[in-house]
Design an enzyme around this catalytic site. Sequence first.
Site, PDB file in Angstrom:
ATOM      1  N   CYS A   1     -25.122 -14.004 -10.738  1.00  0.00           N
ATOM      2  CA  CYS A   1     -25.067 -14.297 -12.180  1.00  0.00           C
ATOM      3  C   CYS A   1     -23.684 -14.054 -12.776  1.00  0.00           C
ATOM      4  O   CYS A   1     -23.479 -14.270 -13.969  1.00  0.00           O
ATOM      5  CB  CYS A   1     -26.120 -13.489 -12.930  1.00  0.00           C
ATOM      6  SG  CYS A   1     -25.739 -11.724 -13.044  1.00  0.00           S
TER       7      CYS A   1
ATOM      8  N   HIS B   1      -4.094  -9.581  -4.632  1.00  0.00           N
ATOM      9  CA  HIS B   1      -5.339  -9.349  -3.881  1.00  0.00           C
ATOM     10  C   HIS B   1      -6.479  -8.853  -4.760  1.00  0.00           C
ATOM     11  O   HIS B   1      -7.463  -8.313  -4.253  1.00  0.00           O
ATOM     12  CB  HIS B   1      -5.080  -8.363  -2.726  1.00  0.00           C
ATOM     13  CG  HIS B   1      -4.144  -8.916  -1.695  1.00  0.00           C
ATOM     14  ND1 HIS B   1      -3.599  -8.155  -0.692  1.00  0.00           N
ATOM     15  CD2 HIS B   1      -3.648 -10.165  -1.505  1.00  0.00           C
ATOM     16  CE1 HIS B   1      -2.802  -8.903   0.055  1.00  0.00           C
ATOM     17  NE2 HIS B   1      -2.817 -10.134  -0.430  1.00  0.00           N
TER      18      HIS B   1
ATOM     19  N   ALA C   1       0.811  -1.222   0.000  1.00  0.00           N
ATOM     20  CA  ALA C   1       0.000   0.000   0.000  1.00  0.00           C
ATOM     21  C   ALA C   1       0.846   1.273   0.000  1.00  0.00           C
ATOM     22  O   ALA C   1       0.406   2.313  -0.493  1.00  0.00           O
ATOM     23  CB  ALA C   1      -0.936  -0.025   1.198  1.00  0.00           C
TER      24      ALA C   1
ATOM     25  N   CYS D   1     -21.316  -9.676 -10.008  1.00  0.00           N
ATOM     26  CA  CYS D   1     -22.492 -10.141  -9.263  1.00  0.00           C
ATOM     27  C   CYS D   1     -22.214 -11.540  -8.725  1.00  0.00           C
ATOM     28  O   CYS D   1     -21.772 -12.423  -9.462  1.00  0.00           O
ATOM     29  CB  CYS D   1     -23.715 -10.168 -10.179  1.00  0.00           C
ATOM     30  SG  CYS D   1     -25.117 -11.013  -9.429  1.00  0.00           S
TER      31      CYS D   1
ATOM     32  N   GLN E   1       0.359  -6.284  -3.810  1.00  0.00           N
ATOM     33  CA  GLN E   1      -0.730  -6.555  -2.862  1.00  0.00           C
ATOM     34  C   GLN E   1      -1.818  -5.497  -3.023  1.00  0.00           C
ATOM     35  O   GLN E   1      -2.848  -5.568  -2.379  1.00  0.00           O
ATOM     36  CB  GLN E   1      -0.201  -6.508  -1.426  1.00  0.00           C
ATOM     37  CG  GLN E   1       0.864  -7.538  -1.131  1.00  0.00           C
ATOM     38  CD  GLN E   1       1.494  -7.304   0.232  1.00  0.00           C
ATOM     39  OE1 GLN E   1       0.993  -7.773   1.251  1.00  0.00           O
ATOM     40  NE2 GLN E   1       2.583  -6.570   0.266  1.00  0.00           N
TER      41      GLN E   1
ATOM     42  N   ILE F   1       9.170   6.347  -1.474  1.00  0.00           N
ATOM     43  CA  ILE F   1       9.439   5.474  -2.632  1.00  0.00           C
ATOM     44  C   ILE F   1       9.683   6.298  -3.889  1.00  0.00           C
ATOM     45  O   ILE F   1      10.609   6.016  -4.656  1.00  0.00           O
ATOM     46  CB  ILE F   1       8.245   4.501  -2.859  1.00  0.00           C
ATOM     47  CG1 ILE F   1       8.182   3.499  -1.708  1.00  0.00           C
ATOM     48  CG2 ILE F   1       8.346   3.793  -4.202  1.00  0.00           C
ATOM     49  CD1 ILE F   1       6.872   2.736  -1.628  1.00  0.00           C
TER      50      ILE F   1
HETATM   51  P1  NAD Z   1       0.557  -1.651   5.069  1.00  0.00           P
HETATM   52  O1  NAD Z   1      -0.402  -0.520   5.232  1.00  0.00           O
HETATM   53  O2  NAD Z   1       0.550  -2.728   6.076  1.00  0.00           O
HETATM   54  O3  NAD Z   1       2.052  -1.072   5.032  1.00  0.00           O
HETATM   55  C1  NAD Z   1       2.398  -0.026   4.179  1.00  0.00           C
HETATM   56  C2  NAD Z   1       3.832   0.353   4.493  1.00  0.00           C
HETATM   57  O4  NAD Z   1       4.233   1.322   3.529  1.00  0.00           O
HETATM   58  C3  NAD Z   1       4.005   0.986   5.876  1.00  0.00           C
HETATM   59  O5  NAD Z   1       4.972   0.253   6.604  1.00  0.00           O
HETATM   60  C4  NAD Z   1       4.470   2.418   5.583  1.00  0.00           C
HETATM   61  O6  NAD Z   1       5.487   2.848   6.459  1.00  0.00           O
HETATM   62  C5  NAD Z   1       5.010   2.309   4.184  1.00  0.00           C
HETATM   63  N1  NAD Z   1       4.838   3.533   3.387  1.00  0.00           N
HETATM   64  C6  NAD Z   1       3.727   4.293   3.253  1.00  0.00           C
HETATM   65  N2  NAD Z   1       3.935   5.280   2.365  1.00  0.00           N
HETATM   66  C7  NAD Z   1       5.219   5.154   1.955  1.00  0.00           C
HETATM   67  C8  NAD Z   1       6.028   5.879   1.034  1.00  0.00           C
HETATM   68  N3  NAD Z   1       5.567   6.936   0.358  1.00  0.00           N
HETATM   69  N4  NAD Z   1       7.322   5.484   0.855  1.00  0.00           N
HETATM   70  C9  NAD Z   1       7.830   4.403   1.547  1.00  0.00           C
HETATM   71  N5  NAD Z   1       7.094   3.679   2.413  1.00  0.00           N
HETATM   72  C10 NAD Z   1       5.805   4.048   2.606  1.00  0.00           C
HETATM   73  O7  NAD Z   1       0.368  -2.202   3.590  1.00  0.00           O
HETATM   74  P2  NAD Z   1       0.624  -3.639   3.010  1.00  0.00           P
HETATM   75  O8  NAD Z   1       1.814  -4.282   3.582  1.00  0.00           O
HETATM   76  O9  NAD Z   1       0.476  -3.536   1.537  1.00  0.00           O
HETATM   77  O10 NAD Z   1      -0.666  -4.364   3.629  1.00  0.00           O
HETATM   78  C11 NAD Z   1      -1.301  -5.204   2.949  1.00  0.00           C
HETATM   79  C12 NAD Z   1      -2.781  -4.867   2.637  1.00  0.00           C
HETATM   80  O11 NAD Z   1      -3.134  -3.508   2.392  1.00  0.00           O
HETATM   81  C13 NAD Z   1      -3.050  -5.539   1.355  1.00  0.00           C
HETATM   82  O12 NAD Z   1      -4.040  -6.492   1.596  1.00  0.00           O
HETATM   83  C14 NAD Z   1      -3.569  -4.483   0.394  1.00  0.00           C
HETATM   84  O13 NAD Z   1      -4.545  -5.038  -0.454  1.00  0.00           O
HETATM   85  C15 NAD Z   1      -4.130  -3.471   1.296  1.00  0.00           C
HETATM   86  N6  NAD Z   1      -4.227  -2.080   0.808  1.00  0.00           N
HETATM   87  C16 NAD Z   1      -4.110  -1.751  -0.515  1.00  0.00           C
HETATM   88  C17 NAD Z   1      -4.212  -0.425  -0.911  1.00  0.00           C
HETATM   89  C18 NAD Z   1      -4.110  -0.062  -2.376  1.00  0.00           C
HETATM   90  O14 NAD Z   1      -4.511  -0.844  -3.223  1.00  0.00           O
HETATM   91  N7  NAD Z   1      -3.536   1.092  -2.700  1.00  0.00           N
HETATM   92  C19 NAD Z   1      -4.401   0.573   0.044  1.00  0.00           C
HETATM   93  C20 NAD Z   1      -4.513   0.192   1.391  1.00  0.00           C
HETATM   94  C21 NAD Z   1      -4.414  -1.149   1.766  1.00  0.00           C
HETATM   95 ZN    ZN Z   2     -26.575 -10.732 -11.193  1.00  0.00          ZN
END
Ligand code: NAD
Ligand code: ZN
Length: 255
Positions: A137, A126, A31, A134, A108, A238
Amino acid sequence: MNRPTCNYDEQIQLLAQLVLASNFTTIMTGAGMSTESGIPDFRSAQGMWKTKNPAQVASIEALTECRSEFTEFYRARIERLMVCKPNIGHLILAKWEQQGLIQTIITQNVDGFHIQAGNKSVIELHGNINRLYCMDCQEKYPASRYLTIKGYVCECGGFIRPEVVLFGEYLSAESVFAAQQAIDNTELLIVLGSSLQVNPANQYIALARQHGAKVIIVNMEPTSKDDQAELLIKGCKITEVLTAVDIIFSNKCAT
Ligand code: NAD
Ligand code: ZN
């Protein structure tokens, strides 16, 4: 382009060298990859977990027993997604794939931003929140349907849900197989923005290391697997890290 503000020049040089030396590089994103696009993560200080527990609302139990909370959680996430777009980090990864510098992305994230940015080899462990279907269907709908009144009700009367893996559900066999294959082939695994608390993504580090792959973790905060990385880049965004490495690659091409 402005020079990134982080002071991690040596680590960034090393990251660039490791990518150039690798014949098969896998990027694994969490994330944190999309927070700079305006999408909150789960577990950091501004994360969604601070206000609600996604393990409850994004779960198989909520889907069956608390549908209004479930649909409201996803409606709000889709609404946010609609006003966000891939950031410079996503775009750099797409360029690196085109240039043959990286081979595949295991994500993820459910936002679909790697594909939107142009990456072709993306394993969405994920699922993808941009797609709805749906449960009765199987008719498919775009995510925007969730923003309409009773948008979660299908023409057939069935319940429309996002095509994402909920807490308590299995990942698709296809994505697990593809991720496993990528890890088996990988010489370098770079983890971007994941707290590495969720299975199976957090197992991929040990699996990659078993056959000698190198591991790099780029994350704002400590992760549960920091001790298993050859290179850790901490406390730096990042987009700044990827931009700095991309400048090194561009300078190499120019010389
Ligand atoms: P998490 O929230 O557990 O960890 C995110 C990590 O990213 C944190 O440790 C944080 O310190 C770090 N972080 C945040 N912004 C940053 C940046 N700009 N630069 C460097 N590091 C940064 O997320 P995870 O490990 O992906 O957790 C998994 C779950 O979160 C998954 O199931 C996922 O589907 C879901 N999720 C997805 C999204 C999305 O699709 N964008 C958003 C929120 C959660
Ligand atoms: Zn339907």
